[in-house]
Design an enzyme around this catalytic site. Structure first.
Site, short mmCIF file in Angstrom:
data_model
loop_
_atom_site.label_atom_id
_atom_site.label_comp_id
_atom_site.label_asym_id
_atom_site.label_seq_id
_atom_site.Cartn_x
_atom_site.Cartn_y
_atom_site.Cartn_z
N HIS A 333 -13.11 -10.51 -37.71
CA HIS A 333 -12.35 -11.19 -36.66
C HIS A 333 -13.08 -12.44 -36.15
O HIS A 333 -14.25 -12.70 -36.48
CB HIS A 333 -12.08 -10.23 -35.49
CG HIS A 333 -13.32 -9.74 -34.80
ND1 HIS A 333 -14.07 -10.51 -33.94
CD2 HIS A 333 -13.95 -8.52 -34.85
CE1 HIS A 333 -15.08 -9.81 -33.46
NE2 HIS A 333 -15.04 -8.59 -34.01
N CYS A 351 -18.72 -5.11 -36.24
CA CYS A 351 -17.70 -5.91 -36.91
C CYS A 351 -18.33 -7.12 -37.61
O CYS A 351 -19.49 -7.46 -37.37
CB CYS A 351 -16.66 -6.40 -35.90
SG CYS A 351 -15.55 -5.11 -35.31
#
Length: 425
Positions: A333, A351
């Site tokens: 992301h 992440c």
């Protein structure tokens, strides 16, 4: 209770054939003898109704119990059975065995419930003359559970890493029953590739080829379980097929040590992106993952991974251009707050973060089923099942052993839900 029903005819018990040699073929309608004019094609098989019996309930209104094997016997002491062919209305054959003396044939594969069957029995009498009898019957539908199959994902276009899934409505634990189920779950692809089912648990199977699917392939999954006996009081039901197509081969390799993601399209490099991955204590998982879905914006909170909201590590923010790769909350992301570290250090909570521009490009490039492979991370290995599609981390030889058909000595080849929660930022 079933009992034998005998079919009688007015044919004399003995017949003598003079001056010719009988030609007997063991395939129902193909049985021929020689006629009075010496032509071996002139004679036809006689009605063998008085030579055979089968275990069926009395009365035309009664139906055969599919829980019991079909049994055909030679009732004439001087005759014998040479062949039995059993098919249902859909053309499916029932396997069986004929005794060496030709006195008894019994089915070795289960009859289907609520199905019409046609049985062709070939015989010969004491003189070798061929006979034939055609029997038709219907099977009953016993009170039982119905095993339904839900294939996944939904029909559509996916990346080359997308496994086919089959979720069963009832648990199947017995090895023999699993083999029955697996034989009926068909996966066809064009172009043809070798693949196999893997039993994840009693109610879930995954199917994949040895390597990723070919690009622009068509994959169809369907079930032939309808009406098939799986186990005692468990019968297959109707299931909806799915049809998948694959797009280009997109593989994103995330090198956690080099802090860089290299994206390949059809084996050619199309982008290299500075990134940051999980910092010590929150290391990103190593291994092959599959894109599970995409969301323009995701709210991520540290409390979902055990970080107190009062901690200096706590966070609660909206994250954009997010592609999910695990059910536990690992995404690729946009992370504009860490641009200064991207390409140099790992500072995320697990992440893979990148700039807004790169994240937007990645989001628009990948689709569900595309591959994200993490290497050189100090994190644990991606789970094979239960946290997304880690199927490709299972070695092919081990994957094949997850097939019930391999376990029972067959070839096995064919030419767990988790709660969604965001984990890290």
């Amino acid at each position: 209770m079933s009992h034998k029903v005998f079919f009688r005819s007015a044919r004399p018990r003995h017949r003598t054939v003079v001056g010719c040699t009988l030609s007997v073929l063991a395939l129902g309608a193909g049985l021929v003898g020689c006629g009075a004019d010496g032509n071996p094609l002139a004679a036809r098989p006689y009605d063998a109704a008085d030579q055979i019996a089968y275990n069926a309930p009395a009365g035309k209104a009664k139906k055969v119990d599919p829980d019991k094997p079909l049994e055909i016997t030679a009732s004439d002491e001087d005759g014998r059975i040479t062949d039995v062919t059993v098919t249902d209305a859909r053309g499916r054959y029932v396997a069986g065995e004929l005794s060496a003396d030709g006195r008894r044939w019994h089915s070795t594969s289960p009859l289907a419930a609520g199905t019409h069957y046609t049985v062709t029995v070939s015989t010969e009498d004491e003189d070798g003359a061929p006979g034939r009898k055609v029997i038709e019957f219907d099977t009953s539908t016993p009170k039982s559970k119905t095993l339904k199959v839900t294939f996944g994902p939904n029909s559509g276009t996916y990346g080359v890493g997308q496994p086919v899934t089959a979720e069963l409505s009832e648990p199947v634990k017995d090895k023999t029953s699993r083999a029955v189920v697996e034989r009926a779950l068909k996966v066809d692809s064009a172009p043809v590739v070798e693949g196999s089912w893997y039993w994840v648990n009693d109610k879930e199977l995954h199917y994949r080829p040895q390597t990723y699917w070919p690009t622009h392939a068509t994959i169809t999954a369907h079930s032939d379980l309808d009406g098939v006996k799986v186990a005692d009081r468990l019968w297959g039901g109707k299931s909806e097929p799915v049809k998948l197509t694959t797009g280009d081969r997109i593989v994103a390799v995330t090198d956690a040590a080099a802090h860089r993601m290299t994206v390949y399209k059809n084996d050619e490099v199309v982008n290299q992106i500075p990134i940051t991955t999980g910092r010590p204590g929150f290391e990103t998982r190593n291994g092959v993952k599959v894109v599970l879905g995409k969301q323009y914006v995701v709210r991520m909170r540290g409390t979902t991974i055990g970080i107190s909201s009062n901690s200096s590590d706590g966070y609660d923010l909206n994250v954009y251009w997010a592609a999910r790769v695990t059910w536990s909350g690992e995404y690729v992301h946009a992370a504009p707050w860490s641009v200064g570290s991207q390409g140099y250090a790992n500072v995320s909570h697990g992440c893979t973060g990148m700039s807004n521009a790169y994240a937007r490009w990645f989001f628009n490039t990948v689709r569900e089923g595309d591959i994200v492979k993490v290497v050189n991370s100090n994190g644990k290995q991606m789970e094979p099942f239960g946290n997304g599609f880690g199927d490709w981390n299972v070695d092919w030889s081990k994957w094949r052993k997850g097939s019930a058909l391999v376990a029972d000595g067959s070839d096995g080849r064919n030419l767990s839900s988790a709660r969604l929660r965001p984990e890290s930022a």
